[in-house]
Scaffold this motif. Structure first.
Motif, PDB file in Angstrom:
ATOM      1  N   TRP A 101       0.959  -1.158   0.111  1.00  0.00           N
ATOM      2  CA  TRP A 101      -0.578  -0.196  -0.299  1.00  0.00           C
ATOM      3  C   TRP A 101       0.885   1.750   0.297  1.00  0.00           C
ATOM      4  O   TRP A 101       2.253   1.404   0.260  1.00  0.00           O
ATOM      5  CB  TRP A 101      -0.826   0.396   1.205  1.00  0.00           C
ATOM      6  CG  TRP A 101      -0.580   0.165   2.553  1.00  0.00           C
ATOM      7  CD1 TRP A 101      -0.111   1.317   3.413  1.00  0.00           C
ATOM      8  CD2 TRP A 101       0.527  -1.012   3.237  1.00  0.00           C
ATOM      9  NE1 TRP A 101       0.214   1.201   4.220  1.00  0.00           N
ATOM     10  CE2 TRP A 101       0.273  -0.202   5.242  1.00  0.00           C
ATOM     11  CE3 TRP A 101       0.239  -2.446   2.966  1.00  0.00           C
ATOM     12  CZ2 TRP A 101       0.709  -1.536   5.848  1.00  0.00           C
ATOM     13  CZ3 TRP A 101       0.299  -3.303   4.221  1.00  0.00           C
ATOM     14  CH2 TRP A 101       1.029  -2.873   5.785  1.00  0.00           C
ATOM     15  N   ASP A 134     -11.633  -3.579  12.171  1.00  0.00           N
ATOM     16  CA  ASP A 134     -10.418  -3.206  12.310  1.00  0.00           C
ATOM     17  C   ASP A 134      -9.385  -4.175  12.710  1.00  0.00           C
ATOM     18  O   ASP A 134      -8.612  -4.819  12.603  1.00  0.00           O
ATOM     19  CB  ASP A 134     -10.259  -1.939  12.280  1.00  0.00           C
ATOM     20  CG  ASP A 134     -10.737  -0.919  11.889  1.00  0.00           C
ATOM     21  OD1 ASP A 134     -10.816  -0.727  10.216  1.00  0.00           O
ATOM     22  OD2 ASP A 134     -11.125   0.070  11.770  1.00  0.00           O
ATOM     23  N   GLN A 189      -7.335  -6.698   1.598  1.00  0.00           N
ATOM     24  CA  GLN A 189      -8.268  -5.092   1.520  1.00  0.00           C
ATOM     25  C   GLN A 189      -8.060  -4.574   2.646  1.00  0.00           C
ATOM     26  O   GLN A 189      -8.270  -2.646   3.220  1.00  0.00           O
ATOM     27  CB  GLN A 189      -9.602  -5.259   0.295  1.00  0.00           C
ATOM     28  CG  GLN A 189      -9.636  -3.854   0.066  1.00  0.00           C
ATOM     29  CD  GLN A 189     -10.716  -3.671  -0.867  1.00  0.00           C
ATOM     30  OE1 GLN A 189     -11.299  -4.955  -1.007  1.00  0.00           O
ATOM     31  NE2 GLN A 189     -11.471  -2.395  -0.653  1.00  0.00           N
ATOM     32  N   ALA A 190      -8.904  -5.144   3.281  1.00  0.00           N
ATOM     33  CA  ALA A 190      -9.566  -4.707   4.674  1.00  0.00           C
ATOM     34  C   ALA A 190      -8.015  -4.350   5.657  1.00  0.00           C
ATOM     35  O   ALA A 190      -8.191  -3.771   6.501  1.00  0.00           O
ATOM     36  CB  ALA A 190     -10.303  -6.036   5.636  1.00  0.00           C
ATOM     37  N   VAL A 240      -4.972  -4.119   4.264  1.00  0.00           N
ATOM     38  CA  VAL A 240      -4.295  -2.424   4.343  1.00  0.00           C
ATOM     39  C   VAL A 240      -5.132  -0.952   4.909  1.00  0.00           C
ATOM     40  O   VAL A 240      -4.648  -0.101   5.355  1.00  0.00           O
ATOM     41  CB  VAL A 240      -4.969  -2.602   2.752  1.00  0.00           C
ATOM     42  CG1 VAL A 240      -4.107  -1.154   2.546  1.00  0.00           C
ATOM     43  CG2 VAL A 240      -3.113  -3.029   2.223  1.00  0.00           C
ATOM     44  N   GLU A 241      -6.585  -0.905   4.705  1.00  0.00           N
ATOM     45  CA  GLU A 241      -7.135  -0.310   5.351  1.00  0.00           C
ATOM     46  C   GLU A 241      -6.807   0.561   6.898  1.00  0.00           C
ATOM     47  O   GLU A 241      -6.854   1.534   7.023  1.00  0.00           O
ATOM     48  CB  GLU A 241      -8.562  -0.593   4.645  1.00  0.00           C
ATOM     49  CG  GLU A 241      -9.289  -0.230   3.689  1.00  0.00           C
ATOM     50  CD  GLU A 241     -10.643  -0.685   3.283  1.00  0.00           C
ATOM     51  OE1 GLU A 241     -11.323  -0.811   3.494  1.00  0.00           O
ATOM     52  OE2 GLU A 241     -10.561  -0.587   1.846  1.00  0.00           O
ATOM     53  N   SER A 242      -6.677  -0.661   7.521  1.00  0.00           N
ATOM     54  CA  SER A 242      -6.836  -1.177   8.998  1.00  0.00           C
ATOM     55  C   SER A 242      -5.344   0.417   9.446  1.00  0.00           C
ATOM     56  O   SER A 242      -5.344   0.686  10.178  1.00  0.00           O
ATOM     57  CB  SER A 242      -7.075  -2.204   9.532  1.00  0.00           C
ATOM     58  OG  SER A 242      -8.525  -2.475   9.096  1.00  0.00           O
ATOM     59  N   MET A 274      -4.057   2.268   6.977  1.00  0.00           N
ATOM     60  CA  MET A 274      -3.942   3.257   6.890  1.00  0.00           C
ATOM     61  C   MET A 274      -4.085   3.954   8.436  1.00  0.00           C
ATOM     62  O   MET A 274      -3.915   5.159   9.223  1.00  0.00           O
ATOM     63  CB  MET A 274      -4.603   3.334   6.107  1.00  0.00           C
ATOM     64  CG  MET A 274      -3.122   2.622   4.505  1.00  0.00           C
ATOM     65  SD  MET A 274      -4.190   2.979   3.258  1.00  0.00           S
ATOM     66  CE  MET A 274      -2.739   5.007   2.586  1.00  0.00           C
ATOM     67  N   LYS A 275      -4.975   3.762   8.849  1.00  0.00           N
ATOM     68  CA  LYS A 275      -5.925   3.649   9.803  1.00  0.00           C
ATOM     69  C   LYS A 275      -5.679   4.384  10.977  1.00  0.00           C
ATOM     70  O   LYS A 275      -5.164   5.456  11.903  1.00  0.00           O
ATOM     71  CB  LYS A 275      -7.654   3.148  10.628  1.00  0.00           C
ATOM     72  CG  LYS A 275      -9.106   3.659   9.792  1.00  0.00           C
ATOM     73  CD  LYS A 275      -9.345   2.945  10.435  1.00  0.00           C
ATOM     74  CE  LYS A 275     -10.824   2.918   9.546  1.00  0.00           C
ATOM     75  NZ  LYS A 275     -11.974   2.036  10.528  1.00  0.00           N
TER      76      LYS A 275
END
Ligand code: HEM
Ligand SMILES: *[C@@H]1O[C@H](CO)[C@@H](O)[C@H](O)[C@H]1NC(C)=O
Ligand SMILES: *[C@@H]1O[C@H](CO)[C@@H](O)[C@H](O)[C@H]1NC(C)=O
Length: 334
Positions: A149, A193, A303-304, A306-308, A310-311
């Motif tokens: 990412w 998350d 995908q999940a 990576v999003e977490s 980044m959070k």
């Protein structure tokens, strides 16, 4: 705050466009003025240097991968991603001296220090240790065949690091879903998350003391946690007899310990979760659907995750007078 400050501009039209741009930026790249291009002019080779040094270290020891990943998580959950966990204090009262951090592997610290030394040679005094740790965490996941990412950059290094700040901020391996959810929620992270980030336990090691209670002393009525796969429990008892020393550790994912994959979730479905905090994600109904989703689909897990991540990387970012660019990641500048 950043947004508001920018929109108080003399020329209304310019202000409006600027506000819209900064809103778009905020939506895409989070707050605090972070951006993937933060060092574009001051240190264009940054990401190459980080990847090279992390790869070199990983070639020496595979422990680099889990050690860096866990270090990033522990840094960010305690007063934000500000490299406060890297500070070494002579009086042993810094964040890293907290009992909750005492098993952070030295190879994580060593990786960041080496990258910092290499970065300082090319771009002295401009890149924060907090950003180096965020990039290194991305790189170790990818080096272990996990997702890649884009890392937002622009974190400053924090000015505070106290062992006493850690208590209650990090999850404990004996926790159940409700407590885990609460602790992540306090950092603005959802239960999804929490489940996605727990997938980090697809790599790395755990010391016997973290889970022997589940093998020998689960409750007043049963010695062995019934949610264990019996064969797995037998193997763990062999590796960790009741009188085992404090240095013995086992792989957290017994099937693919050095690959970042979704087997962790398949393990949970089959009773191969190592900690209570792992196994309950499946055993307790509330989060089971998410475990099943990630066990079924690695792309959805990636995908999940990576999003977490980044959070996590946006937690408590320091800017302005709230931080500095440390010369040495283990010490404040003054
Ligand atoms: C969900 C709650 C979590 C709990 C209760 C937990 C707890 C633990 C514990 C007790 C260990 C073993 C430490 C040792 O014995 O040395 C460990 C290892 C590890 N944890 Fe977690 N953790 C959690 C979430 C996370 C998250 C979110 C990440 C990263 C995104 C993470 C990454 C790791 C890694 C990579 C290791 C292996 C470290 C190594 O081999 O050096 N954990 N965790
Ligand atoms: C690490 O090891 C790989 C595979 O052996 C090799 O191709 C690569 O050049 C090494 N990289 C560094 C930076 O040491
Ligand atoms: C078993 O657990 C109980 C409760 O946590 C504790 O008081 C007791 O000392 C433990 N026994 C052993 C043998 O570890």
């Amino acid at each position: 705050m950043e947004k508001r400050r920018r929109s108080v501009c003399a020329v209304a039209a310019v202000a409006l466009v600027a506000a819209m741009l900064s809103l778009g930026e905020a939506a895409a790249y989070g707050g605090g003025g972070m951006s993937p291009d933060y060092y574009k002019t001051t240190c264009p080779q940054l990401e190459d240097i980080v990847l090279k040094e992390v790869t070199r270290k990983k070639n020496e020891t595979i422990v680099t991968i889990p050690a860096v990943l866990r270090l990033f998580f522990h840094d960010c959950l305690v007063n934000g991603c500000d490299a406060s966990v890297l500070i070494a204090s002579r009086s042993a009262d810094a964040e890293k001296n907290s009992p909750d951090d005492d098993s952070l592997a030295g190879d994580g610290y060593d990786t960041v220090n080496r990258v910092k030394a290499a970065v300082e040679q090319k771009c002295p005094g401009v890149v924060s240790c907090a950003d180096i740790l965020a990039l290194a965490a991305r790189d170790v996941v990818h080096l272990a065949s996990g997702p890649y990412w884009t890392v937002e950059l622009g974190r400053l290094d924090g000015l505070v690091s106290k062992a006493s700040d850690v208590e209650g901020k990090l999850p404990d391996p004996d926790m159940h879903v409700k407590e885990l959810t609460d602790i992540f929620y306090r950092s603005g992270l959802s239960q999804r998350d929490m489940v996605a980030l727990s997938g980090a336990h697809t790599v790395g090691f755990a010391h016997c003391s973290r889970f022997t209670k589940r093998l020998y002393n689960y409750s007043s009525t049963v010695k062995l946690d019934p949610s264990f796969n019996p064969e797995y429990a037998k193997r763990l008892m062999e590796a960790c007899p009741p009188d085992v020393g404090p240095t013995i550790a086992v792989n957290m994912d017994p099937f693919s310990p050095v690959v970042f994959d979704n087997i962790y979730y398949q393990n949970l479905k089959n009773g191969f979760g190592l900690f209570t905090s792992d196994q309950v994600l499946y055993a307790e109904g509330v989060s089971r659907k998410t475990v099943e989703e990630f066990a079924e689909s690695e792309p959805r897990f990636f995908q999940a995750f990576v999003e977490s991540m980044m959070k996590v990387g946006r937690l408590g970012v320091k800017t302005g007078n709230g931080g500095e660019i440390r010369r040495d990641c283990t010490a404040f500048n003054h």
